[in-house]
Design an enzyme around this catalytic site. Structure first.
Site, PDB file in Angstrom:
ATOM      1  N   SER A  92       0.839  -1.235  -0.116  1.00  0.00           N
ATOM      2  CA  SER A  92       0.074   0.071   0.098  1.00  0.00           C
ATOM      3  C   SER A  92       0.659   1.075   0.019  1.00  0.00           C
ATOM      4  CB  SER A  92      -0.846  -0.077   1.105  1.00  0.00           C
ATOM      5  OG  SER A  92      -2.114  -0.808   0.858  1.00  0.00           O
TER       6      SER A  92
ATOM      7  N   LYS B  62       0.211   3.914  -2.623  1.00  0.00           N
ATOM      8  CA  LYS B  62      -0.691   4.908  -2.517  1.00  0.00           C
ATOM      9  C   LYS B  62       0.030   6.204  -2.515  1.00  0.00           C
ATOM     10  CE  LYS B  62      -4.504   2.173  -0.584  1.00  0.00           C
ATOM     11  NZ  LYS B  62      -4.153   1.044  -0.285  1.00  0.00           N
TER      12      LYS B  62
ATOM     13  N   SER C  55      -5.612   3.740   4.172  1.00  0.00           N
ATOM     14  CA  SER C  55      -5.376   2.976   3.344  1.00  0.00           C
ATOM     15  C   SER C  55      -6.655   2.443   2.228  1.00  0.00           C
ATOM     16  CB  SER C  55      -4.594   1.621   3.897  1.00  0.00           C
ATOM     17  OG  SER C  55      -3.626   1.241   2.872  1.00  0.00           O
TER      18      SER C  55
END
Length: 497
Positions: free
Chosen positions: A147, A150, A329
């Site tokens: 993640s 991102k 997230s």
């Protein structure tokens, strides 16, 4: 001061205060987690929660792995009170001592050799004000990012879309007796009235229905057919790299949805198989409650250009949407952001177009994206590769006074011990309240990228990426990373002269 007296540092540029209640929203979500742990275990079972933790969507520390060994004690350093949330980057003293390069390099080398992080770990640490690289162990080696992807998506969205943009969900009249619900990319609609204090739920379908019903009844219309135009996005709505059971962590990507496609209030409820169609059905029910009967089921169609608008509602601002995405997230909204970047840059609004657009936008900022490949914009799909030094370069650029438009990329990351996916990390020791970072977790992958303010007053950007941790859960790798970052906060200054 933060929760329970924890100091928090926020980085802004001189005089430009860019703060609102996003932190309180994320803290509230964290509180719901704390209260609802038993419910999570009852619904998902302990194994299900561990899976959520492994996919970076739960702030908890449950794991099936053996308990980690007792870590070495943190350095004994006095915790200097951090500035309150109004601190500005221009007030970071350029005369504050740089940390010892030898000490930082030793910390990085220790982390790379730590068996808790497995056999493939890279570390980069850079001074934000000067851009000086203080430590680099394998920083050019592309790693599975999870993640932390991102960070790239947030940078691209902030650069291309701007902080103030909103997403419009509207209803138009396609023909006498036919109306069309048009999705504008807002997958965080409320089923009922919109909440001006919320990000997820800022725009409400009940408010839209009230506008439309008023316009129709004023014209003497009490019966219509309803069309659905969700053609804003193209291509498959489900990434081929996502497993079927990922539907607890991501929804099919659509031009509109209620509550990010959730089927219940539970944070890991399965998602609607067709979120846009479900939103249209909800609008039909809301219209019926307001005296306008919808005949038959909603059907997909393209709204004609120039059709009369009967009502519209607006999402939260892009700044707020990006903040929610990186702090919590949020996989689905990260994918939406990628597609919006694609539209803005002339790419197809598909998974392929979105990933090209995000990497291309980051490259357009003058950063080296060599070796960077992303399989999606959230980091949920396996197969992405990002070098640690690119993540750090993005953070340094975002913290530069030369790029104030990118400041939210740094400023809105989760705060250790305070918000989002860092809610239960860095709660003690010299890094408390002084770490802002994006987590990354997949099975066998643990990463963290963000900033930490040293006790000497230097803001450091860092990335730690471990993509061969093995089937050990997340506790052990996270503990190793957190020890490194905590020690960065307390690292001694370089020797004078």
């Amino acid at each position: 001061m933060g929760r329970a007296g924890v100091p928090i540092i926020s980085v802004t540029h001189g005089g430009d205060q860019r703060h609102n209640d996003g932190g309180r929203q994320a803290m509230a979500r964290g509180a719901r987690w704390a209260v609802g742990t038993t419910a999570v275990l009852l619904v998902l079972g302990a194994g299900g929660y561990a899976v959520a933790d492994a996919y970076d969507v739960a702030p908890g520390r449950l794991t099936l792995a053996s308990p980690p060994p007792t870590p070495a004690p943190f350095p004994t350093a006095d915790v200097a009170p951090a500035p309150d949330v109004a601190a500005v980057l221009g007030e970071l003293d350029p005369q504050a001592p740089l940390p010892s390069g030898e000490a930082v390099a030793a910390l990085a080398a220790t982390a790379v050799a730590d068996p808790r992080l497995g056999s493939s770990t890279t570390v980069v640490v850079t001074d934000v004000l000067t851009g000086q690289v203080i430590a680099d162990v394998g920083g050019r080696q592309p790693q599975e990012p999870a993640s932390t992807t991102k960070i790239l998506t947030a940078a691209a969205a902030t650069e291309v879309l701007g902080p103030d943009a909103t997403l419009t969900t509207s209803v138009v009249q396609a023909a006498p007796g036919t109306i069309v619900l048009v999705g504008g990319g807002d997958m965080m609609l409320a089923a009922g009235a919109g909440d001006p204090a919320a990000v997820n739920g800022r725009a409400g379908l009940a408010d839209l229905a009230a506008q439309v019903a008023q316009a129709l009844t004023a014209a003497g219309v009490t019966q219509v057919t309803l069309g659905l135009d969700d053609t804003l996005f193209t291509g498959p709505s489900w990434n081929p790299g996502w497993a079927p059971d990922h539907n607890r962590y991501v929804a099919p990507i659509s031009a509109l949805a209620i509550d990010i496609g959730h089927t219940s209030d539970h944070p890991y409820s399965v998602r609607q198989p067709d979120p846009a169609l479900e939103a249209a059905r909800q609008l039909a029910r809301a219209l019926g409650e307001r005296g306008v009967a919808v005949v038959g089921d909603p059907v997909r169609m393209t709204a004609p250009e120039g059709a009369t608008r009967l009502g519209a509602v607006e999402s939260a601002s892009m700044r707020e949407i990006v903040r929610l995405t990186v702090q919590e997230s949020e996989n689905t909204i990260a994918e939406v952001l990628g597609r919006l970047v694609a539209i803005a840059t002339g790419e197809a609004a598909s998974f392929e177009g979105a990933t090209r657009a995000v990497v291309g936008t980051v490259a357009g900022l003058g950063l080296d994206t060599t070796g960077t490949v992303i399989a999606d914009c959230s980091g949920l799909a396996a197969g992405s590769r990002i070098p640690a030094d690119l993540l750090v370069d993005v953070l340094v650029l975002a913290g530069s006074p030369a790029h104030p438009e990118l400041l939210p990329v740094v400023d809105d990351l989760a705060v250790g011990g305070w918000t989002g996916t860092l809610l239960d990390r860095f709660g003690q020791g010299p890094a408390r309240g002084l770490v802002r970072a994006k987590t990354g977790s997949l099975p066998g992958v643990t990463s963290l990228a963000g900033t930490v303010l040293t006790q000497g007053g230097r803001l450091l950007a860092f990335a730690v990426m471990a993509d061969a941790t093995g089937a050990v859960g997340q506790d052990r790798p996270r503990a190793a990373i957190d020890e490194l970052v905590t020690r960065l906060a307390a690292v001694p200054p370089a020797a004078a002269g």
